[in-house]
Design a protein around this motif. Structure first.
Motif, PDB file in Angstrom:
ATOM      1  N   THR A 173       0.813  -1.083  -0.110  1.00  0.00           N
ATOM      2  CA  THR A 173      -0.011   0.030  -0.056  1.00  0.00           C
ATOM      3  C   THR A 173       0.865   1.099   0.039  1.00  0.00           C
ATOM      4  N   ILE A 174       2.057   1.245   0.605  1.00  0.00           N
ATOM      5  CA  ILE A 174       2.876   2.290   0.471  1.00  0.00           C
ATOM      6  C   ILE A 174       3.349   2.567  -0.882  1.00  0.00           C
ATOM      7  N   MET A 175       3.818   1.422  -1.624  1.00  0.00           N
ATOM      8  CA  MET A 175       4.117   1.672  -3.145  1.00  0.00           C
ATOM      9  C   MET A 175       3.072   2.207  -3.840  1.00  0.00           C
ATOM     10  N   LEU A 176       1.897   1.692  -3.389  1.00  0.00           N
ATOM     11  CA  LEU A 176       0.713   2.112  -4.464  1.00  0.00           C
ATOM     12  C   LEU A 176       0.176   3.411  -3.988  1.00  0.00           C
ATOM     13  N   VAL A 177       0.157   3.687  -2.913  1.00  0.00           N
ATOM     14  CA  VAL A 177      -0.270   5.255  -2.579  1.00  0.00           C
ATOM     15  C   VAL A 177       1.128   6.242  -3.120  1.00  0.00           C
ATOM     16  N   ASP A 178       2.311   5.730  -2.897  1.00  0.00           N
ATOM     17  CA  ASP A 178       3.151   6.696  -3.579  1.00  0.00           C
ATOM     18  C   ASP A 178       3.039   6.927  -4.883  1.00  0.00           C
ATOM     19  N   VAL A 197      -9.926  13.403   1.072  1.00  0.00           N
ATOM     20  CA  VAL A 197      -9.358  12.581   0.334  1.00  0.00           C
ATOM     21  C   VAL A 197      -8.912  11.188   1.085  1.00  0.00           C
ATOM     22  N   LEU A 198      -8.855  11.634   2.418  1.00  0.00           N
ATOM     23  CA  LEU A 198      -8.566  10.422   3.204  1.00  0.00           C
ATOM     24  C   LEU A 198     -10.137   9.505   3.165  1.00  0.00           C
ATOM     25  N   VAL A 199     -11.117   9.774   3.232  1.00  0.00           N
ATOM     26  CA  VAL A 199     -12.418   9.103   3.131  1.00  0.00           C
ATOM     27  C   VAL A 199     -12.527   8.229   1.821  1.00  0.00           C
ATOM     28  N   GLN A 200     -11.851   9.040   0.613  1.00  0.00           N
ATOM     29  CA  GLN A 200     -11.916   8.151  -0.747  1.00  0.00           C
ATOM     30  C   GLN A 200     -10.894   7.231  -0.681  1.00  0.00           C
ATOM     31  N   VAL A 201      -9.996   7.350   0.104  1.00  0.00           N
ATOM     32  CA  VAL A 201      -8.771   6.580   0.053  1.00  0.00           C
ATOM     33  C   VAL A 201      -9.305   5.123   1.039  1.00  0.00           C
ATOM     34  N   LEU A 202     -10.135   5.636   2.130  1.00  0.00           N
ATOM     35  CA  LEU A 202     -10.761   4.359   2.884  1.00  0.00           C
ATOM     36  C   LEU A 202     -11.726   3.636   2.216  1.00  0.00           C
ATOM     37  N   LEU A 203     -12.495   4.379   1.382  1.00  0.00           N
ATOM     38  CA  LEU A 203     -13.561   3.750   0.616  1.00  0.00           C
ATOM     39  C   LEU A 203     -12.787   2.832  -0.583  1.00  0.00           C
ATOM     40  N   GLU A 204     -11.791   3.293  -0.928  1.00  0.00           N
ATOM     41  CA  GLU A 204     -11.039   2.547  -2.105  1.00  0.00           C
ATOM     42  C   GLU A 204     -10.664   1.236  -1.120  1.00  0.00           C
ATOM     43  N   VAL A 266      -3.243   4.145   6.834  1.00  0.00           N
ATOM     44  CA  VAL A 266      -1.864   4.394   7.335  1.00  0.00           C
ATOM     45  C   VAL A 266      -0.900   4.648   6.296  1.00  0.00           C
ATOM     46  N   ALA A 267      -0.829   4.069   5.257  1.00  0.00           N
ATOM     47  CA  ALA A 267       0.098   4.301   4.381  1.00  0.00           C
ATOM     48  C   ALA A 267      -0.013   5.593   3.553  1.00  0.00           C
ATOM     49  N   SER A 268      -1.562   6.112   3.570  1.00  0.00           N
ATOM     50  CA  SER A 268      -1.848   7.256   2.887  1.00  0.00           C
ATOM     51  C   SER A 268      -1.485   8.514   3.753  1.00  0.00           C
ATOM     52  N   TRP A 269      -1.729   8.185   5.074  1.00  0.00           N
ATOM     53  CA  TRP A 269      -1.744   9.264   6.002  1.00  0.00           C
ATOM     54  C   TRP A 269      -0.444  10.259   6.137  1.00  0.00           C
ATOM     55  N   ALA A 270       0.930   9.517   5.913  1.00  0.00           N
ATOM     56  CA  ALA A 270       2.151  10.309   5.725  1.00  0.00           C
ATOM     57  C   ALA A 270       2.158  10.941   4.475  1.00  0.00           C
ATOM     58  N   LEU A 271       1.340  10.577   3.486  1.00  0.00           N
ATOM     59  CA  LEU A 271       1.409  11.294   2.159  1.00  0.00           C
ATOM     60  C   LEU A 271       0.628  12.658   2.263  1.00  0.00           C
TER      61      LEU A 271
ATOM     62  N   SER B 287       7.910  -1.686  -7.674  1.00  0.00           N
ATOM     63  CA  SER B 287       8.903  -1.090  -7.789  1.00  0.00           C
ATOM     64  C   SER B 287       9.777  -0.629  -8.992  1.00  0.00           C
ATOM     65  N   VAL B 288       9.513  -1.680  -9.597  1.00  0.00           N
ATOM     66  CA  VAL B 288      10.264  -1.453 -11.252  1.00  0.00           C
ATOM     67  C   VAL B 288       9.515  -0.574 -11.805  1.00  0.00           C
ATOM     68  N   ASN B 289       8.099  -0.696 -11.869  1.00  0.00           N
ATOM     69  CA  ASN B 289       7.247  -0.062 -12.698  1.00  0.00           C
ATOM     70  C   ASN B 289       7.508   1.567 -12.330  1.00  0.00           C
ATOM     71  N   GLN B 290       7.479   1.924 -10.892  1.00  0.00           N
ATOM     72  CA  GLN B 290       7.478   3.186 -10.491  1.00  0.00           C
ATOM     73  C   GLN B 290       9.085   3.707 -11.021  1.00  0.00           C
ATOM     74  N   ARG B 291      10.129   2.943 -11.307  1.00  0.00           N
ATOM     75  CA  ARG B 291      11.301   3.363 -11.805  1.00  0.00           C
ATOM     76  C   ARG B 291      11.588   3.171 -13.204  1.00  0.00           C
ATOM     77  N   LEU B 292      10.606   3.042 -13.946  1.00  0.00           N
ATOM     78  CA  LEU B 292      10.915   2.782 -15.500  1.00  0.00           C
ATOM     79  C   LEU B 292      11.837   3.764 -16.023  1.00  0.00           C
ATOM     80  N   GLY B 293      11.262   4.882 -15.743  1.00  0.00           N
ATOM     81  CA  GLY B 293      12.172   6.335 -16.397  1.00  0.00           C
ATOM     82  C   GLY B 293      13.780   6.265 -16.125  1.00  0.00           C
ATOM     83  N   GLU B 294      13.911   6.116 -14.525  1.00  0.00           N
ATOM     84  CA  GLU B 294      15.207   5.808 -14.106  1.00  0.00           C
ATOM     85  C   GLU B 294      16.075   4.640 -14.821  1.00  0.00           C
ATOM     86  N   ILE B 295      15.240   3.513 -14.957  1.00  0.00           N
ATOM     87  CA  ILE B 295      15.887   2.308 -15.453  1.00  0.00           C
ATOM     88  C   ILE B 295      16.354   2.733 -17.158  1.00  0.00           C
TER      89      ILE B 295
END
Lengths: 282, 399
Positions: A173-178, A197-204, A266-271, B287-295
């Motif tokens: 989720t950290i990666m997906l949120v990022d 936005v948080l409600v939207q994230v929660l619903l998703e 949790v993952a979205s909160w930092a963002l 992780s790779v998909n997020q770094r495609l440009g970098e790669i």
């Protein structure tokens, strides 16, 4: 009255064709596994003795073949069993010095008119008959029975699996949120508050977790039959190893959905704590 | 900078996801390691327990020791076995339920093991217990007890124990017997929740007021040379009895009682490995998909296709390797907890363990983790190897 007993001492000595009704030997039931291994059928006449030499062996007629009640404590042991009428069994096993009627029995199974009275009935028997121990069937295994221990073992495995899944889920989720940083930044810049936005994230998160839980349940139901079929074949038993009950399904869903949704939040909160400009910049 | 160093920097740049990935592998790896320990643990532990007892062969009337019939004419049978040229010693083991009556408090129910040995040429005979303090029991009035009985009944070496033993049936009403405690012993085959005591067959007869009969639950035999040959000789001499070597006992238990744990271990190992492969594949792919440009930029700068593939492989190896290293102590810790749970099963000897460390399990664990790292990296490696450099750079810049 027929009684089920472990006839480890009894040995099938020979099988012979069925004989006439006149002078027909006493009836017995044999387990399906015994019938298969010895090639016996209903009507076969067998001789049972209490030792390998066949001392005092008597003839019995196979009146039926039964599927033994699955017993987890005897898993792996092929149940080659015979059921005799109690008087026949006592006649066969009584030692010469034992007067008839003084033999021991291991236990008496009692069927109550109202099964809910089992505990009260047991208390009553224990009070009235010192030396006899009566217990409801549900308590017979005790707290350390194999079932209970396996239940605790599987629960511990489930807890470890949930912990591992949670950690992976958080990483994902950290990666997906990022990955959605820019989208969130734009939503913030066009005026949507953090809470929205948080409600939207929660619903998703709830939708994804719900779909995941549903998929997991379908997978579990599909694999239930496969696992049971494999183990029933492997151990030649009718024991059910996996059963997806309503409670199990509800418990799994109750754990999976909130866990998935919480991980997303949790993952979205930092963002979301960052400003919209910072999120949206390239 | 080599591929591993480069992969390390990629992970350090994203500490949260890298840490979570490593922790996830560690948790899954710990479970995997435990399932591998479980698959052979009981067998290894049981074999060790049987071999430590010093007896090669178990002779019984039933299928498994302690689970079948008692064998009759125990003394003459043991004498016949001990007289065989390949037999060093034979020991009659007779089990009875004993009800120890402490001065105050509730009675303690214990398993009384009465033994009597026969040997050729004065070979030493060891009972199926180990003396911790005091000395071995001898004669009709001496017993050794386990530590649990000693503390529960507040008994010490030199004390007297009052008990009622029932050797034939539960409904015997025998007079109490008084025996002297001469030692505290460990009974390796006693269950976790079972108290045990031992003594000579004469002591057991005294406890049962002589109501024992010439029967034995088990005969333990030590062979002079090969246990298999000795077992065959016993079977030939006494065809009604079952003589099983330690390997045969373990093999028999593997087919029956231990089989369930081997099966469940196989199922959980498969599920765990599949779970780990799936999740690491997803982690690396995202992780790779997020770094495609970098790669693509790296490729444009001169990094070869092989080099970027090596980077992805190294990243996978670092996540799985770090998690795998962490999984070993975690797995051992978890296994001790799971072992405690499973040892709650009735009738499991206290010294038998479900999870036993062995190098074979460790080697399989390492092999599975290496395979996981490679398989999980396949798809992301394919992505980076087939990455169109110019198109990706254009998409990343314009998009």
């Amino acid at each position: 009255m027929s009684v089920r007993t472990l006839l480890l001492a009894l040995l099938i000595l020979a099988a012979a064709p069925a004989i006439d009704a006149q002078g027909q030997p006493p009836d017995i039931l044999i387990s399906r596994q015994l019938a298969t291994s010895e090639g016996l059928a209903v009507g076969s006449v067998v001789r049972l003795g209490t030792d390998a030499a066949g001392t005092g062996a008597r003839e019995f007629r196979v009146a039926g073949i039964y599927e033994p009640t699955p017993d987890p404590s005897r898993l792996g042991a092929v149940p080659r069993e015979v059921r005799l009428h109690l008087p026949d069994l006592l006649d066969l096993t009584r030692s010469p010095g034992t007067p008839a009627g003084t033999e021991y029995i291991a236990g008496i199974n009692v069927a109550l008119t109202n099964p809910a009275d089992a505990r009260a009935f047991s208390r009553d028997v224990n009070a009235r008959m010192p030396g006899v121990v009566a217990r409801p069937s549900s308590e017979a295994a005790g707290s350390a029975g194999p079932f209970r221990v396996l239940e605790r073992f599987h629960l511990a495995i489930a807890v470890v699996t949930i912990v591992a899944s949670t950690v992976f889920l958080l990483a994902l989720t950290i990666m997906l949120v990022d990955e959605r940083r820019e989208t969130v930044g734009i939503l913030r810049l066009i005026g949507l508050p953090v809470r929205r936005v948080l409600v939207q994230v929660l619903l998703e998160g709830l939708i994804v977790a719900g779909a995941g839980a549903a998929f997991g349940l379908v997978l579990a139901v599909l694999s239930e039959g496969l696992i049971n079929a494999f183990f029933q074949w492997r151990y030649d038993t009718a024991l059910v190893f996996v059963r997806i009950t309503r409670d199990v399904a509800l418990t799994s869903t109750a754990i999976a959905v909130p866990l998935g949704a919480s991980a997303t939040v949790v993952a979205s909160w930092a963002l979301l704590r960052r400003s919209g400009l910072r999120l949206a910049r390239r | 900078m080599n591929a591993v160093g480069f992969a390390w920097r990629s992970l350090v740049r994203q500490p949260a996801r890298a840490t979570l990935g490593v922790l996830g592998v560690a948790a899954v790896g710990a479970l995997l390691f435990d399932m591998l320990l479980l698959s052979q643990g009981l067998v290894v532990s049981m074999r060790d327990l049987l071999e430590r007892s010093g007896w090669d062969i178990r002779v019984t009337a039933g299928e498994l020791p302690g689970r079948g019939l008692r064998l009759g004419n125990a003394v003459s049978t043991a004498e016949r076995i001990a007289a065989l040229p390949s037999v060093r010693a034979a020991l009659i083991v007779r089990l009875a339920d004993a009800r120890i009556e402490p001065g105050t408090g509730t009675p303690i129910v214990a398993a009384f093991q009465g033994v009597s040995g026969f040997s050729s040429a004065g070979a030493p005979i060891t009972p199926p217990w180990t003396i911790i303090r005091g000395r071995e029991a001898s004669g009709a009035r001496e017993v050794v007890i386990d530590g649990a009985i000693a503390s529960a009944a507040k008994l010490q070496i030199g004390g007297t124990i009052t008990l009622r033993a029932s050797c034939v049936g539960d409904r015997e009403a025998l007079p109490p017997a008084q025996l002297h405690v001469v030692g505290i012993a460990e009974f390796p085959f006693a269950g976790t929740s079972e108290d045990a005591m031992g003594g000579s067959l004469e002591a057991l007869k005294a406890a049962c007021a002589g109501n024992v009969g010439d029967e034995a639950d088990l005969l333990l035999v030590t062979s002079v040379k090969d246990a298999n040959e000795t077992a065959a000789a016993i079977r030939a001499a006494l065809p009604d009895l079952r003589a099983m070597t330690n390997d045969e006992v373990v093999g028999r238990l593997q087919e029956t009682g231990f089989s369930y744990f081997r099966q469940i271990s196989t199922v959980l190992t498969t599920v765990t490995v599949a779970f780990a492969v799936l999740l690491i594949t997803v982690l690396l792919t995202v992780s790779v998909n997020q770094r495609l440009g970098e790669i693509a930029a790296l490729r444009a700068l001169g990094f070869s296709r092989r080099r970027v593939i090596a980077d992805v492989m190294s990243e996978s190896a670092l996540i799985v390797g770090s998690g795998g290293v962490l999984s070993l102590p975690l797995g051992l810790l978890l296994s001790s907890g799971l072992d405690r749970i499973l040892k709650g099963m009735p009738g499991i000897p206290a010294e038998l363990h479900f999870f036993v460390f062995d190098q074979r399990a460790l080697a399989i664990h390492v092999g599975l983790l290496v395979a996981t790292a490679v398989i999980a990296a396949l798809y992301p490696m394919r992505i980076v190897s087939s990455l169109p450099i110019a198109a990706t750079l254009r998409d990343e810049v314009i998009g």
